[in-house]
Motif scaffolding. Structure first.
Motif, short mmCIF file in Angstrom:
data_model
loop_
_atom_site.label_atom_id
_atom_site.label_comp_id
_atom_site.label_asym_id
_atom_site.label_seq_id
_atom_site.Cartn_x
_atom_site.Cartn_y
_atom_site.Cartn_z
N ALA A 1 7.09 -4.34 -0.59
CA ALA A 1 5.64 -4.59 -0.53
C ALA A 1 4.94 -3.47 0.23
N ALA A 2 5.59 -2.92 1.25
CA ALA A 2 5.00 -1.81 2.00
C ALA A 2 4.78 -0.61 1.10
N LEU A 3 5.73 -0.34 0.21
CA LEU A 3 5.59 0.76 -0.73
C LEU A 3 4.46 0.48 -1.72
N TRP A 4 4.43 -0.75 -2.23
CA TRP A 4 3.38 -1.14 -3.18
C TRP A 4 2.00 -1.00 -2.54
N VAL A 5 1.84 -1.52 -1.34
CA VAL A 5 0.56 -1.46 -0.65
C VAL A 5 0.17 0.00 -0.39
N GLY A 6 1.16 0.83 -0.05
CA GLY A 6 0.88 2.24 0.16
C GLY A 6 0.34 2.90 -1.09
N GLY A 7 0.98 2.66 -2.23
CA GLY A 7 0.50 3.22 -3.49
C GLY A 7 -0.88 2.71 -3.85
N SER A 8 -1.12 1.41 -3.65
CA SER A 8 -2.42 0.82 -3.95
C SER A 8 -3.51 1.39 -3.05
N TRP A 9 -3.19 1.54 -1.77
CA TRP A 9 -4.15 2.11 -0.81
C TRP A 9 -4.53 3.52 -1.22
N GLY B 1 -2.76 15.96 0.11
CA GLY B 1 -2.43 15.70 1.51
C GLY B 1 -2.40 14.22 1.83
N LEU B 2 -3.38 13.49 1.28
CA LEU B 2 -3.43 12.04 1.49
C LEU B 2 -2.22 11.36 0.87
N ALA B 3 -1.80 11.84 -0.30
CA ALA B 3 -0.64 11.26 -0.98
C ALA B 3 0.63 11.47 -0.16
N VAL B 4 0.81 12.67 0.37
CA VAL B 4 2.00 12.96 1.18
C VAL B 4 2.02 12.08 2.43
N ALA B 5 0.89 12.00 3.12
CA ALA B 5 0.82 11.20 4.34
C ALA B 5 1.05 9.72 4.04
#
Length: 203
Positions: free
Chosen positions: A100-108, A122-126
């Motif tokens: 879920a942490a990965l999913w939320v990261g991608g959605s964010w 840069g935002l994607a890498v961070a």
């Protein structure tokens, strides 16, 4: 609307196929391909978060069910009882918040990216580093501290050593699949823009 739904279905099926193949690890692919699960959940959050409130999380639940099913088939296929396997313990269910942490990261990231530029890169890498780090801490920490497969005595220092041993391989595997997804995203975006420009010229 139908085109968008068809596109989302195609993306979901593609991601599910990649995760199924790499997570299953047939003998010919063993040690040749990293498990794509972490990258798949991050990319799914980016691409399939959904138009409605529950659409994205339904897709997450389907991918989660696939991951568990593949694990069950792999373990039972070896003639081992699923619940007695080394990797299956109460900590196994911490894969839910981990993924879920990965999913939320991608959605964010999808909600805040602003097109194909250096800021978005840069935002994607961070975002990937944070989401993958949370996923790793939860999955590794739960296994170390809860699983009976880890012999006692446990210590914080030993856990930090374990974290260091496995972090870079997990980060590398996840980054490769996300990078491949990013390349596909750039190509699809450029093709869509080219198609739009071509249509405007004809009119």
């Amino acid at each position: 609307m139908a085109i968008a739904t068809t596109r989302r279905l195609a993306i979901f099926l593609g991601l599910a196929l990649v995760m199924g193949v790499t997570r299953f690890h047939p003998s010919l692919l063993h040690h040749a391909l990293w498990d794509a699960s972490w990258g798949v959940f991050f990319l799914a959050g980016f691409w399939l978060r959904g138009q409605g409130r529950w659409a994205g999380w339904t897709t997450f639940a389907l991918l989660m069910a696939e991951a568990v099913l593949v694990d069950y088939l792999v373990i039972s296929g070896q003639g081992i009882d699923f619940w007695s396997h080394y990797c299956v313990s109460p900590a196994y269910w911490f894969l839910l918040p981990s993924y879920a942490a990965l999913w939320v990261g991608g959605s964010w990231l999808a909600k805040r990216q602003q097109g194909l530029n250096l800021r978005t890169l840069g935002l994607a890498v961070a975002t990937l580093l944070v989401a993958e780090g949370v996923c790793y801490l939860v999955s590794n920490g739960s296994f170390y501290w809860i699983s009976a497969s880890v012999p006692a005595p446990r210590s914080f220092g030993a856990w930090l050593g374990n974290l260091g041993d496995w972090y870079l391989p997990f980060l590398a595997g996840t980054s490769v699949y996300v990078a491949l997804g990013a390349v596909l995203h750039v190509l699809a975006t450029q093709l869509a823009h080219a198609s739009q420009r071509s249509g405007q010229i004809r009119h």
